[in-house]
Design a protein around this motif. Structure first.
Motif, PDB file in Angstrom:
ATOM      1  N   THR A  94      59.047 -14.383  41.832  1.00  0.00           N
ATOM      2  CA  THR A  94      59.359 -13.160  42.573  1.00  0.00           C
ATOM      3  C   THR A  94      58.289 -12.122  42.263  1.00  0.00           C
ATOM      4  O   THR A  94      57.715 -12.121  41.171  1.00  0.00           O
ATOM      5  CB  THR A  94      60.738 -12.577  42.198  1.00  0.00           C
ATOM      6  N   LYS A 131      67.679 -20.546  52.867  1.00  0.00           N
ATOM      7  CA  LYS A 131      67.009 -19.557  52.017  1.00  0.00           C
ATOM      8  C   LYS A 131      66.097 -18.660  52.839  1.00  0.00           C
ATOM      9  O   LYS A 131      66.075 -17.438  52.641  1.00  0.00           O
ATOM     10  CB  LYS A 131      66.244 -20.232  50.880  1.00  0.00           C
ATOM     11  N   TYR A 135      66.737 -14.735  52.760  1.00  0.00           N
ATOM     12  CA  TYR A 135      65.731 -13.816  52.218  1.00  0.00           C
ATOM     13  C   TYR A 135      65.335 -12.780  53.276  1.00  0.00           C
ATOM     14  O   TYR A 135      65.148 -11.604  52.961  1.00  0.00           O
ATOM     15  CB  TYR A 135      64.504 -14.578  51.721  1.00  0.00           C
ATOM     16  N   VAL A 140      63.320  -9.328  52.105  1.00  0.00           N
ATOM     17  CA  VAL A 140      62.147  -9.830  51.384  1.00  0.00           C
ATOM     18  C   VAL A 140      60.996  -9.858  52.391  1.00  0.00           C
ATOM     19  O   VAL A 140      61.075 -10.541  53.411  1.00  0.00           O
ATOM     20  CB  VAL A 140      62.405 -11.235  50.784  1.00  0.00           C
ATOM     21  N   TYR A 143      57.755 -14.288  52.313  1.00  0.00           N
ATOM     22  CA  TYR A 143      58.397 -15.502  51.819  1.00  0.00           C
ATOM     23  C   TYR A 143      57.351 -16.611  51.850  1.00  0.00           C
ATOM     24  O   TYR A 143      56.750 -16.877  52.898  1.00  0.00           O
ATOM     25  CB  TYR A 143      59.596 -15.859  52.698  1.00  0.00           C
TER      26      TYR A 143
END
Length: 192
Positions: A94, A131, A135, A140, A143
């Motif tokens: 991350t 996912k 995300y 986010v 990715y």
């Protein structure tokens, strides 16, 4: 195949429907092996191959060295990402932008700017579907999917509420993201 676990920790309370909340997942503390929370159930993360570990580790190392001078912060697998009350993931890497205040004792916090998942045969479909969608849902911005077998790095950038088309790099390409000014990530260092 993922292993489901019933927690033995007295701080974890299984609800009437038999599912766990994100709070229960966090109350488990530091466990080895790691477990993700998927739809209220604990799913054990499987051990990885050396090529998987090297790809994640070398990605992290390159970003971490650059981050020391730029103010970015990067973390290896272990810290969780909150998706919803019944879903929490543990990505391979991350990344957080400069100025984001992070509680050093927390297992989870605000959504990272960047998330990396290294693909394996057992996780590739989930990484590319559930996912990826989740995300994007939590914001986010970048990715990344690394495929050590195909020697590719796919970069998805958030466009509204979904990710746009992938920027795909291969073999010995160098990733120079405009969002992370000055980072030059050498893909050849990721492969075994």
């Amino acid at each position: 195949m993922a292993t489901l676990l019933r927690p033995q920790n007295e701080n974890v309370v299984i609800s009437d429907d038999g599912l766990l909340s994100i709070r229960d997942w966090l109350a488990m503390g530091e466990t080895k092996p790691h477990y993700e929370l998927i739809n209220g159930q604990l799913v054990q993360k499987m051990t990885t191959t050396r090529k998987h570990s090297k790809a994640a580790g070398k990605f992290l190392t390159q970003c971490d060295v650059w981050g020391e001078s730029s103010g970015w912060q990067f973390f290896p697998e272990g810290t969780g990402v909150y998706i919803s009350e019944r879903i929490g993931y543990i990505p391979d890497v991350t990344g957080f932008t400069p100025g984001v205040e992070l509680d050093r004792n927390a297992s989870m916090g605000s959504a990272p700017f960047l998330v990396v998942e290294v693909l394996s045969p057992a996780t590739a479909i989930k990484d590319r579907t559930d996912k990826k969608r989740n995300y994007a849902r939590i914001g986010v911005q970048i990715y990344i999917l690394i495929d050590p077998d195909q020697r590719t790095l796919e970069v998805f950038r958030l466009a509204g509420t979904r990710y746009g088309f992938a920027e795909t790099l291969r073999d010995s390409d160098i990733w120079k993201p405009t969002e992370l000014t000055g980072l030059e990530l050498h893909l050849e260092k990721l492969w075994m």
